[in-house]
Write a protein that holds these residues in place. Structure first.
Motif, PDB file in Angstrom:
ATOM      1  N   UNK A 167      10.532   0.042  -0.228  1.00  0.00           N
ATOM      2  CA  UNK A 167       9.811   1.070  -0.972  1.00  0.00           C
ATOM      3  C   UNK A 167      10.016   0.801  -2.455  1.00  0.00           C
ATOM      4  N   UNK A 168       8.930   0.646  -3.178  1.00  0.00           N
ATOM      5  CA  UNK A 168       8.988   0.362  -4.611  1.00  0.00           C
ATOM      6  C   UNK A 168       9.071   1.677  -5.388  1.00  0.00           C
ATOM      7  N   UNK A 169      10.122   1.874  -6.193  1.00  0.00           N
ATOM      8  CA  UNK A 169      10.234   3.123  -6.966  1.00  0.00           C
ATOM      9  C   UNK A 169       9.055   3.298  -7.923  1.00  0.00           C
ATOM     10  N   UNK A 170       8.576   4.516  -8.042  1.00  0.00           N
ATOM     11  CA  UNK A 170       7.412   4.783  -8.892  1.00  0.00           C
ATOM     12  C   UNK A 170       7.640   4.351 -10.337  1.00  0.00           C
ATOM     13  N   UNK A 171       8.860   4.579 -10.842  1.00  0.00           N
ATOM     14  CA  UNK A 171       9.110   4.280 -12.252  1.00  0.00           C
ATOM     15  C   UNK A 171       9.194   2.787 -12.539  1.00  0.00           C
ATOM     16  N   UNK A 172       9.274   1.961 -11.484  1.00  0.00           N
ATOM     17  CA  UNK A 172       9.347   0.514 -11.655  1.00  0.00           C
ATOM     18  C   UNK A 172       7.963  -0.113 -11.755  1.00  0.00           C
ATOM     19  N   UNK A 173       6.961   0.542 -11.204  1.00  0.00           N
ATOM     20  CA  UNK A 173       5.624  -0.054 -11.077  1.00  0.00           C
ATOM     21  C   UNK A 173       5.083  -0.592 -12.408  1.00  0.00           C
ATOM     22  N   UNK A 180       0.802  -1.211   0.000  1.00  0.00           N
ATOM     23  CA  UNK A 180       0.000   0.000   0.000  1.00  0.00           C
ATOM     24  C   UNK A 180       0.834   1.259   0.000  1.00  0.00           C
ATOM     25  N   UNK A 181       0.131   2.375  -0.174  1.00  0.00           N
ATOM     26  CA  UNK A 181       0.756   3.687  -0.186  1.00  0.00           C
ATOM     27  C   UNK A 181       0.883   4.195   1.253  1.00  0.00           C
ATOM     28  N   UNK A 182       2.044   4.717   1.577  1.00  0.00           N
ATOM     29  CA  UNK A 182       2.374   5.047   2.963  1.00  0.00           C
ATOM     30  C   UNK A 182       1.558   6.220   3.491  1.00  0.00           C
ATOM     31  N   UNK A 226       4.538   6.893  -0.603  1.00  0.00           N
ATOM     32  CA  UNK A 226       5.439   5.897  -1.189  1.00  0.00           C
ATOM     33  C   UNK A 226       4.780   4.531  -1.197  1.00  0.00           C
ATOM     34  N   UNK A 227       5.035   3.744  -2.236  1.00  0.00           N
ATOM     35  CA  UNK A 227       4.465   2.404  -2.334  1.00  0.00           C
ATOM     36  C   UNK A 227       5.336   1.427  -1.553  1.00  0.00           C
TER      37      UNK A 227
END
Length: 230
Positions: free
Chosen positions: A181-187, A49-51, A170-171
């Motif tokens: 924390x999963x980087x946004x550009x990786x999603x 989830x988003x923090x 942050x995801x």
């Protein structure tokens, strides 16, 4: 995040997500994850989830007026009840390494679950392990019996949990291994990266699991494994 990716992330462990991030980035060295051994209330469950972030303290009583503390507490709960879903409570305990206040017990876990959060990640303390609700895992820095003088200091700010910086929104993926924390550009590439990771690992597993093999057989399998990762 679409439903298919969410279901996939819920089905895998946090080490898999860490490895998949490196697959998606095409290199090693990603380090946005927790350090040290953490405790998990539900070892078989992962949270995604988003923090929703906050900081707490418990060793000493709050110095502010009671009405200020109460107003902040309710503002905190309102903040946790709102925002994008899925969501994870990411709460830093400012008493670490001497944290004693179990913020995450039977009461708060049920409240946050009712708000629709997927779980809690903290460097602080949890308790009431036999009474926590199903479907709301807590990954914490320690286990303890008391809540001390626990109170909310602030929220919706960047926090640090076991060496991992977490910005609001942050995801997060977390389980009994810790959090990442999963980087946004990786999603957008994450599902493909997980599939590629599983496919490459399968080469090794099919060669060695429940088998007795020679070094030559292993060398062949390992070469195929290495080739699949490039």
């Amino acid at each position: 995040m679409d439903a298919a990716l969410l279901d996939l992330l819920r089905s895998v462990d946090t080490p898999t997500v860490c490895n998949a991030i490196e697959v998606a980035q095409g290199k090693r060295g990603f380090n946005d994850f927790t350090r040290g051994t953490m405790q998990c209330s539900a070892p078989g469950q992962a949270m995604v989830g988003y923090a929703r972030t906050a900081r707490i303290q418990a060793v000493t009583p709050p110095s502010e007026a009671p009405e200020v503390i109460k107003a902040r507490r309710m503002a905190y709960y309102k903040y946790m009840a709102e925002g994008p879903r899925p969501a994870v409570a990411a709460v830093q305990d400012m008493d670490v390494p001497n944290a004693i206040g179990a913020y995450w017990g039977e009461v708060n876990t049920n409240i946050h679950k009712a708000f629709g959060l997927a779980g809690a990640l903290t460097d602080g303390v949890m308790r009431d392990l036999g009474d926590l609700p199903d479907g709301f895992p807590v990954v914490a820095g320690s286990i303890g019996p008391s809540h001390g003088f626990v109170h909310v200091l602030d929220f919706d700010i960047e926090v640090e949990i076991c060496g991992m910086s977490v910005a609001p929104g942050a995801l997060i993926h977390a389980d009994r291994h810790g959090g990442v924390v999963i980087p946004d550009d990786i999603v957008p590439r994450l599902a493909e990266a997980i599939a590629q990771l599983f496919a490459s690992e399968k080469i090794v597993f099919e060669a060695v699991k429940d088998k007795r093999i020679s070094f030559a057989e292993f060398e062949t399998a390992w070469a195929a494994f290495e080739a699949s990762r490039t």
